[in-house]
Write a protein that holds these residues in place. Structure first.
Motif, mmCIF file in Angstrom:
data_model
loop_
_atom_site.group_PDB
_atom_site.id
_atom_site.type_symbol
_atom_site.label_atom_id
_atom_site.label_comp_id
_atom_site.label_asym_id
_atom_site.label_seq_id
_atom_site.Cartn_x
_atom_site.Cartn_y
_atom_site.Cartn_z
ATOM 1 N N SER A 65 9.232 19.218 0.180
ATOM 2 C CA SER A 65 8.489 19.724 -0.969
ATOM 3 C C SER A 65 8.698 18.784 -2.156
ATOM 4 N N ARG A 66 7.666 18.603 -2.952
ATOM 5 C CA ARG A 66 7.722 17.764 -4.135
ATOM 6 C C ARG A 66 7.917 18.614 -5.381
ATOM 7 N N GLU A 67 8.332 17.974 -6.453
ATOM 8 C CA GLU A 67 8.533 18.687 -7.710
ATOM 9 C C GLU A 67 7.219 19.212 -8.277
ATOM 10 N N ASP A 68 6.102 18.583 -7.919
ATOM 11 C CA ASP A 68 4.811 19.023 -8.454
ATOM 12 C C ASP A 68 4.184 20.152 -7.644
ATOM 13 N N GLY A 69 4.920 20.689 -6.654
ATOM 14 C CA GLY A 69 4.428 21.816 -5.880
ATOM 15 C C GLY A 69 3.722 21.438 -4.592
ATOM 16 N N TRP A 70 3.424 20.153 -4.388
ATOM 17 C CA TRP A 70 2.796 19.706 -3.153
ATOM 18 C C TRP A 70 3.869 19.394 -2.111
ATOM 19 N N MET A 71 3.445 19.060 -0.911
ATOM 20 C CA MET A 71 4.352 18.604 0.138
ATOM 21 C C MET A 71 4.042 17.145 0.441
ATOM 22 N N GLU A 72 5.016 16.458 1.019
ATOM 23 C CA GLU A 72 4.792 15.080 1.413
ATOM 24 C C GLU A 72 5.527 14.788 2.705
ATOM 25 N N VAL A 73 5.007 13.818 3.440
ATOM 26 C CA VAL A 73 5.646 13.372 4.664
ATOM 27 C C VAL A 73 5.570 11.849 4.674
ATOM 28 N N GLU A 74 6.678 11.214 4.989
ATOM 29 C CA GLU A 74 6.721 9.754 4.989
ATOM 30 C C GLU A 74 6.016 9.205 6.213
ATOM 31 N N LEU A 75 5.078 8.291 5.991
ATOM 32 C CA LEU A 75 4.307 7.699 7.076
ATOM 33 C C LEU A 75 4.953 6.426 7.611
ATOM 34 N N GLY A 76 5.787 5.795 6.809
ATOM 35 C CA GLY A 76 6.423 4.546 7.219
ATOM 36 C C GLY A 76 6.791 3.730 6.000
ATOM 37 N N GLU A 77 7.348 2.545 6.227
ATOM 38 C CA GLU A 77 7.765 1.687 5.124
ATOM 39 C C GLU A 77 7.391 0.248 5.411
ATOM 40 N N TYR A 78 7.402 -0.556 4.335
ATOM 41 C CA TYR A 78 7.012 -1.957 4.487
ATOM 42 C C TYR A 78 7.688 -2.781 3.387
ATOM 43 N N LEU A 79 8.214 -3.942 3.757
ATOM 44 C CA LEU A 79 8.832 -4.854 2.814
ATOM 45 C C LEU A 79 7.758 -5.739 2.193
ATOM 46 N N VAL A 80 7.558 -5.613 0.897
ATOM 47 C CA VAL A 80 6.572 -6.423 0.187
ATOM 48 C C VAL A 80 7.249 -7.697 -0.304
ATOM 49 N N GLU A 81 6.773 -8.825 0.188
ATOM 50 C CA GLU A 81 7.281 -10.124 -0.253
ATOM 51 C C GLU A 81 6.170 -10.845 -1.010
ATOM 52 N N GLU A 82 6.276 -12.121 -1.164
ATOM 53 C CA GLU A 82 5.214 -12.884 -1.824
ATOM 54 C C GLU A 82 4.002 -12.957 -0.898
ATOM 55 N N GLY A 83 2.825 -13.093 -1.481
ATOM 56 C CA GLY A 83 1.620 -13.193 -0.663
ATOM 57 C C GLY A 83 0.669 -12.053 -0.940
ATOM 58 N N GLU A 84 -0.441 -12.064 -0.221
ATOM 59 C CA GLU A 84 -1.504 -11.092 -0.441
ATOM 60 C C GLU A 84 -2.047 -10.630 0.899
ATOM 61 N N ASP A 85 -1.819 -9.368 1.218
ATOM 62 C CA ASP A 85 -2.299 -8.777 2.460
ATOM 63 C C ASP A 85 -2.765 -7.356 2.179
ATOM 64 N N ASP A 86 -3.596 -6.834 3.063
ATOM 65 C CA ASP A 86 -4.029 -5.445 2.960
ATOM 66 C C ASP A 86 -3.096 -4.562 3.775
ATOM 67 N N LEU A 87 -2.436 -3.642 3.103
ATOM 68 C CA LEU A 87 -1.508 -2.720 3.751
ATOM 69 C C LEU A 87 -2.289 -1.510 4.252
ATOM 70 N N ASP A 88 -2.137 -1.207 5.525
ATOM 71 C CA ASP A 88 -2.838 -0.090 6.165
ATOM 72 C C ASP A 88 -1.835 1.041 6.372
ATOM 73 N N MET A 89 -2.148 2.218 5.845
ATOM 74 C CA MET A 89 -1.299 3.402 5.988
ATOM 75 C C MET A 89 -2.136 4.481 6.669
#
Length: 318
Positions: free
Chosen positions: A267-291
């Motif tokens: 549960s979130r503080e704003d009353g909604w719920m959340e679920v983690e979909l995954g993680e990603y290390l952002v380094e230098e460069g430009e790519d499209d992150l797909d979630m």
């Protein structure tokens, strides 16, 4: 681009305090102290402001908080749906602007995204509105409907009416995020009292660069699904039959997936719920992150979710 911030350990903080108290550092010009503070983090600057009056004065300066703000903060604010000039005029102090952006997400890009700062690090955080997501069958009124929600930061949310094929993708360019940071993506949602189809079928989630192979995980979108599963009625079959053995093996496998994934639902503080979909290390460069999040294998119909969006926020700095 700002240089990487240096976070102070407790022992380093104590050594600095002792140095100030013995007048080794306290006699330095305020601009020198301000420059040193700007190389730390917002959290450390606030802690160091308690060391001495010269540190307190330096920690309030625009020179410090200008460095804590993202280098492109003016461009981001200019994309706000509100008057960006008014926001900059209202918060002429860079510290006040920083604190406002960390406590009050602003809507940008025609209201399809929100932006804020992580308070203690200054890292960028975004949420993609449901309208900014790619929802399969999302424009078919038989399966989804778009409605306002009083507790959403966006003008409308997506309500799942009835689908068999459940699939959602969100995309963001990694150039928009803070570099050298591990980000996590979270599906932000709530559910109606009449919710079904997600209790016995874990949902598959992925986060990674679009077009590349991604690590998959299973998540549970039903808060009570795992608990209900434990009391599922088993069809009667002859004791020791092949059916019973296969059924119990399948149930044990599903239980492992369900129990591992339900820990991600919170549960979130704003009353909604959340679920983690995954993680990603952002380094230098430009790519499209797909979630993405999907359930297309169970063959069962699903209903009752209300999607606000996908939030991307720092999980850990490196």
């Amino acid at each position: 681009m700002h240089p990487p911030a240096v976070s102070l350990t407790f022992s380093v903080f104590n050594k600095l305090k002792m140095a100030v108290e013995s007048c080794i550092i306290g006699g330095l010009p305020e601009d020198c102290i301000a420059n040193a503070l700007s190389l730390t983090t917002p959290k450390d600057a606030c802690r160091l402001s308690t060391v001495a009056s010269t540190f307190r004065s330096a920690a309030q300066s625009d020179a410090v908080w200008e460095r804590f703000l993202p280098s492109d903060y003016r461009d981001i604010i200019s994309r706000s749906i509100d008057d960006s000039d008014s926001l900059l005029r209202r918060f002429q102090s860079r510290k006040d602007l920083y604190l406002h952006l960390s406590d009050h997400p602003i809507l940008i890009d025609a209201g399809l995204k929100s932006f804020k700062l992580e308070k203690w690090s200054g890292k960028k955080c975004y949420m993609l509105a449901a309208r900014d997501l790619e929802i399969v069958w999302g424009d078919t009124s038989q399966y989804w409907q778009w409605i306002p929600h009083p507790e959403s930061r966006f003008s409308e949310v997506a309500e799942l009416l009835d689908v068999c094929w459940f699939e959602i993708h969100g995309y963001i360019n990694t150039k928009m995020l803070s570099s050298n940071t591990i980000y996590a993506a979270y599906l932000v949602f709530t559910n109606k009292s009449r919710m079904y189809g997600f209790d016995y079928h874990p949902v598959e989630a992925c986060v990674g660069i679009k077009g590349h192979e991604m690590v998959k995980r299973t998540v549970c979108l039903d808060p009570e699904g795992a608990q209900r599963r434990r009391y599922q009625v088993v069809p009667r079959r002859r004791p020791g039959s092949l059916f019973n053995r296969l059924w119990h093996v399948q149930r044990q496998q599903d239980d492992v997936a369900m129990e591992g994934s339900t820990e991600l639902l919170r549960s979130r503080e704003d009353g909604w719920m959340e679920v983690e979909l995954g993680e990603y290390l952002v380094e230098e460069g430009e790519d499209d992150l797909d979630m993405s999040v999907m359930e297309v294998k169970g063959g069962n119909w699903k209903s009752g979710l209300i999607i606000q969006g996908i939030e991307i926020r720092p999980k850990k700095c490196i």
